[in-house]
Design an enzyme around this catalytic site. Structure first.
Site, mmCIF file in Angstrom:
data_model
loop_
_atom_site.group_PDB
_atom_site.id
_atom_site.type_symbol
_atom_site.label_atom_id
_atom_site.label_comp_id
_atom_site.label_asym_id
_atom_site.label_seq_id
_atom_site.Cartn_x
_atom_site.Cartn_y
_atom_site.Cartn_z
ATOM 1 N N ASP A 152 -7.804 -4.084 -0.338
ATOM 2 C CA ASP A 152 -8.516 -4.344 -1.847
ATOM 3 C C ASP A 152 -8.434 -5.882 -2.070
ATOM 4 O O ASP A 152 -9.380 -6.434 -2.678
ATOM 5 C CB ASP A 152 -7.658 -3.582 -3.025
ATOM 6 C CG ASP A 152 -7.825 -1.950 -2.717
ATOM 7 O OD1 ASP A 152 -8.771 -1.651 -2.405
ATOM 8 O OD2 ASP A 152 -6.791 -1.418 -2.504
ATOM 9 N N HIS A 182 0.793 -1.086 0.030
ATOM 10 C CA HIS A 182 0.088 -0.005 0.027
ATOM 11 C C HIS A 182 0.838 1.315 0.007
ATOM 12 O O HIS A 182 1.999 1.304 0.535
ATOM 13 C CB HIS A 182 -0.906 0.084 1.342
ATOM 14 C CG HIS A 182 -2.140 1.027 1.037
ATOM 15 N ND1 HIS A 182 -1.827 2.463 1.522
ATOM 16 C CD2 HIS A 182 -3.227 0.962 0.618
ATOM 17 C CE1 HIS A 182 -3.137 2.891 1.328
ATOM 18 N NE2 HIS A 182 -3.977 2.213 1.052
#
Length: 429
Positions: free
Chosen positions: A363, A306
């Site tokens: 995600d 991320h």
């Protein structure tokens, strides 16, 4: 004693104040830099630029911390629902029993959209992207509720927030039904927020959808974990548009358009596309992971790592637990979900990913959970927008209360110098 940062330009010193946030985040206030020195800063992508001061969400990416109004995200795992979290973000504190009941009733009351607005769905092509429909219809709400274009007091703002939060579910579900050629299912006033959305998505006139409690809880948690994430691309867009005093509907519609981008809200879609490529290419998860470690292969392991978090994404930990419970309960023999489980197990044990802190992110898990629930891939980003809406509303209102200046970034011009105009017939190829 207040801190000062000193910048030396051409031998001349210029002092700028250092602002420290409540979590000891230091920032150099350069708002007077250009006026005093003639210089601006260049920070492409704004990775080192604070665009505002905000009291809504705190992130520490190095430590894997995410807090809404000071409350750690982990404390939302058991108990609070999406409506409570939305109230917290928008109004700055958790609601009491009466406030929660009133807000929930308002969401129920406002769930329907104007019949004239419903007919607009029929003008969209059947294959229109749901995010395009969502952005268009949220903007169109301003036409049907002109009394909420100017929000000059908290009670009027609360009505606008409730109306927008309630109707976005209906718009999202109708966009899906239109794409499938299915009859629109009106909101059921007997159902709560998440259940009502699932009803509008999956019920039929002759068969009312009954959701599993764990499915409802999983979707509730996905919405909570996406509700805000500080100054990301779409939230910054909402604030930039709102800085012109654009109304709440127009500003959030702009946020939806920003979220639509594959580098932002489309990340969990990319995860499912990766799983499909592995399946269609008849690769084993081990083979794909090996390719992803080869920089020459061009293969990326989507859903891992991320930009903000250099530790385990705290949202991913919560969704990992839900996925571990939900997928066996649904007992779906889905090859893509099986591939996802194997990828997770391999990456969490592989030194290459562990040393680089490339952990599964939100995600990765949200995509496989939504697929397991039965949400089609082209609706993933729509679900993200539904979840992120309270954060957008909160940031829009916070900015309006501050009466902030209109956003107007500078640039470093790199084009032609002074150039004379040449008449059309005198121009060379």
């Amino acid at each position: 004693m207040s801190q000062i940062a000193t910048l030396i330009l051409d031998g001349e010193s210029h002092d700028f104040p250092v602002i420290v946030g409540t979590e000891n985040e230091p920032a150099i206030d350069i708002s007077s830099l250009r006026a005093r020195t003639g210089h601006i800063t260049l920070d492409q992508g704004y990775g080192n630029t604070g665009s505002c001061e905000s009291a809504i969400t705190y992130i520490d990416g190095e430590k894997g911390i995410l807090r809404y109004r000071g409350i750690p995200i982990e404390q939302f795992a058991n108990g609070p629902n999406f409506i409570e979290v939305a109230w917290l973000l928008i109004f700055g504190r958790l609601p009491n029993v009466e406030e929660y009941a009133e807000f929930a009733n308002e969401l129920t009351h406002e769930a329907n959209i104007d019949e004239g607005m419903r007919h607009h769905f029929d003008s969209f092509p059947r294959k229109a992207p749901p995010m395009a429909i969502l952005a268009s219809m949220v903007s169109a709400l301003s036409c049907f509720h002109p009394e909420l274009l100017e929000l000059d007091d908290p009670s009027r703002f609360r009505s606008a927030a409730a109306r927008l939060m309630s109707k976005i579910r209906t718009i999202a579900a109708f966009a899906y039904r239109h794409s499938q050629g299915l009859p629109y299912m009106y909101p059921d006033p007997r159902e709560k927020y998440v259940n009502n959305f699932l009803h509008m998505m999956f019920s039929m006139p002759y068969d009312h959808y009954v959701d599993d409690d764990l499915v409802r809880d999983a979707l509730n948690m996905i919405l909570i974990l996406h509700a805000d994430h500080e100054q990301n691309c779409s939230t910054s867009t909402v604030r930039m548009v709102g800085s012109s005093h654009a109304n709440l509907f127009a500003s959030c519609s702009a946020g939806i358009s920003a979220l639509w981008g594959p580098l932002h809200g489309g990340a969990n879609v990319a995860v499912l596309e990766m799983l499909q490529r592995i399946h269609d290419g008849q690769l084993t998860p081990q083979e794909y992971v090996k390719l992803s470690k080869d920089k020459e292969s061009g293969v990326r392991l989507m859903g891992f790592g991320h930009r903000v978090y250099k530790n385990f994404d705290p949202r991913a930990r919560l969704l990992a637990d839900i996925a571990g419970e939900l997928l066996p309960r649904l007992d779906k023999n889905d090859p893509l979900l099986n591939i996802a489980r194997e990828l997770e197990e391999i990456a969490l044990q592989d030194p290459y990913f562990v040393e680089r802190k490339l952990y599964p992110n939100v995600d990765f898990y949200s995509g496989i959970i939504l697929r397991a629930i039965g949400i089609p891939v082209n609706m993933f980003t729509v679900i993200f927008a539904m979840g992120r809406l309270p954060g957008w509303i909160a940031h829009w209102w916070e900015q309006q209360q501050e009466n902030a200046r209109i956003s107007r970034p500078r640039q470093v011009y790199q084009g032609n110098g002074l150039t004379d105009y040449t008449p059309l017939h005198g121009r060379k190829r």
